[in-house]
Design a protein around this motif. Structure first.
Motif, mmCIF file in Angstrom:
data_model
loop_
_atom_site.group_PDB
_atom_site.id
_atom_site.type_symbol
_atom_site.label_atom_id
_atom_site.label_comp_id
_atom_site.label_asym_id
_atom_site.label_seq_id
_atom_site.Cartn_x
_atom_site.Cartn_y
_atom_site.Cartn_z
ATOM 1 N N TYR A 91 -25.051 -33.824 26.528
ATOM 2 C CA TYR A 91 -24.030 -32.855 26.908
ATOM 3 C C TYR A 91 -24.654 -31.511 27.265
ATOM 4 O O TYR A 91 -23.960 -30.522 27.420
ATOM 5 C CB TYR A 91 -22.999 -32.717 25.788
ATOM 6 N N GLY A 92 -25.980 -31.489 27.405
ATOM 7 C CA GLY A 92 -26.690 -30.315 27.864
ATOM 8 C C GLY A 92 -26.509 -29.097 26.987
ATOM 9 O O GLY A 92 -26.275 -29.206 25.795
ATOM 10 N N ARG A 98 -23.697 -28.469 21.766
ATOM 11 C CA ARG A 98 -24.049 -28.027 20.411
ATOM 12 C C ARG A 98 -23.362 -28.898 19.364
ATOM 13 O O ARG A 98 -23.856 -29.072 18.267
ATOM 14 C CB ARG A 98 -23.665 -26.562 20.192
ATOM 15 N N VAL A 99 -22.202 -29.437 19.699
ATOM 16 C CA VAL A 99 -21.493 -30.309 18.774
ATOM 17 C C VAL A 99 -22.106 -31.709 18.784
ATOM 18 O O VAL A 99 -22.345 -32.308 17.743
ATOM 19 C CB VAL A 99 -19.993 -30.402 19.151
ATOM 20 N N PHE A 104 -32.024 -32.173 17.037
ATOM 21 C CA PHE A 104 -33.262 -32.726 17.582
ATOM 22 C C PHE A 104 -33.348 -32.484 19.090
ATOM 23 O O PHE A 104 -34.391 -32.144 19.612
ATOM 24 C CB PHE A 104 -33.362 -34.221 17.265
ATOM 25 N N TRP A 105 -32.231 -32.669 19.798
ATOM 26 C CA TRP A 105 -32.212 -32.476 21.251
ATOM 27 C C TRP A 105 -32.632 -31.052 21.594
ATOM 28 O O TRP A 105 -33.413 -30.835 22.512
ATOM 29 C CB TRP A 105 -30.816 -32.777 21.802
ATOM 30 N N GLU A 124 -31.199 -30.599 31.161
ATOM 31 C CA GLU A 124 -29.916 -31.043 30.598
ATOM 32 C C GLU A 124 -29.922 -32.539 30.270
ATOM 33 O O GLU A 124 -28.916 -33.082 29.846
ATOM 34 C CB GLU A 124 -28.788 -30.764 31.600
ATOM 35 N N ASN A 125 -31.043 -33.217 30.484
ATOM 36 C CA ASN A 125 -31.103 -34.674 30.402
ATOM 37 C C ASN A 125 -31.053 -35.194 28.970
ATOM 38 O O ASN A 125 -31.291 -34.479 28.010
ATOM 39 C CB ASN A 125 -32.375 -35.178 31.082
ATOM 40 N N SER A 126 -30.794 -36.492 28.873
ATOM 41 C CA SER A 126 -30.778 -37.162 27.572
ATOM 42 C C SER A 126 -32.201 -37.293 27.034
ATOM 43 O O SER A 126 -33.186 -37.052 27.741
ATOM 44 C CB SER A 126 -30.144 -38.551 27.718
ATOM 45 N N LEU A 127 -32.300 -37.694 25.781
ATOM 46 C CA LEU A 127 -33.604 -37.960 25.184
ATOM 47 C C LEU A 127 -34.210 -39.192 25.841
ATOM 48 O O LEU A 127 -33.502 -40.131 26.197
ATOM 49 C CB LEU A 127 -33.458 -38.157 23.676
#
Length: 189
Positions: A91-92, A98-99, A104-105, A124-127
């Motif tokens: 969710y960038g 933040r929620v 970790f992100w 903004e990408n996923s892990l």
């Protein structure tokens, strides 16, 4: 929760996939990822998110947590409840991130998937699953679900199919195996 599961009785529904992991957060206290909404730097994007967090906190303090309670409700009502893990969503930097992204992100931007060879870490990408610590976190959640007695799991990759990109562990392995720099290869090759 029992009433939510009970509403499926007599309607031909025998299984419900309950979202138990989103990005890097879960709805029960976890040893592997963040409990939904526990990042101390969190600014709630709306009252609904704040209320959901209060409900999750109450469940965690008074029960085994949301997902174990849903599993128990399913068992008592004859509905199989499977865990659904949104494996690679982000969710960038949006307040909703933040929620849902988990600490970790934000603390490990170098572990985010890189879609271009020159892409910055703080995107903004996923892990990325190229990193062992990211894979370990997902496996840890899978083990927790198994310990809760979860009979089935859906690893949800359908909306965001990419799990690795131009990420350092993958680039190193590519160079080792092929003798050239993987950044010169198109991502869809």
């Amino acid at each position: 929760l029992s009433e939510q599961i009970l509403r499926f009785q007599g309607r031909g529904v025998t299984q419900v996939d309950w979202c138990s992991l989103v990005s890097d957060t879960v709805s029960y206290p976890s040893d592997w990822v963040d409990f939904y909404g526990t990042d101390p730097s969190l600014t709630w994007p709306g009252e609904g998110y704040r209320r959901a967090h209060r409900h999750y906190q109450w469940l965690a303090a008074n029960t085994a947590g949301l997902f174990p309670e849903v599993l128990a409700a399913g068992r008592s009502n004859g509905v199989t409840v499977g865990g659904s893990l949104r494996m690679n969503v982000s969710y960038g930097h949006h307040p909703f991130g933040r929620v849902m992204n988990g600490k970790f992100w934000f603390d490990h931007p170098s572990c985010r998937l890189k879609m271009r060879p020159d892409e910055e870490d703080d995107n903004e990408n996923s892990l990325s699953f190229a990193f062992p610590e990211v894979r370990a976190r997902r496996v840890g959640v899978l083990r927790e679900l198994a310990e809760f007695g979860c009979p089935e799991v859906n690893l949800d990759f359908c909306r965001y199919p990419r799990i690795m990109g131009y990420d350092q562990p993958l680039l190193g392995l590519f160079t080792e195996r092929h003798g050239c720099d993987g950044r010169a290869v198109e991502i869809d090759d």
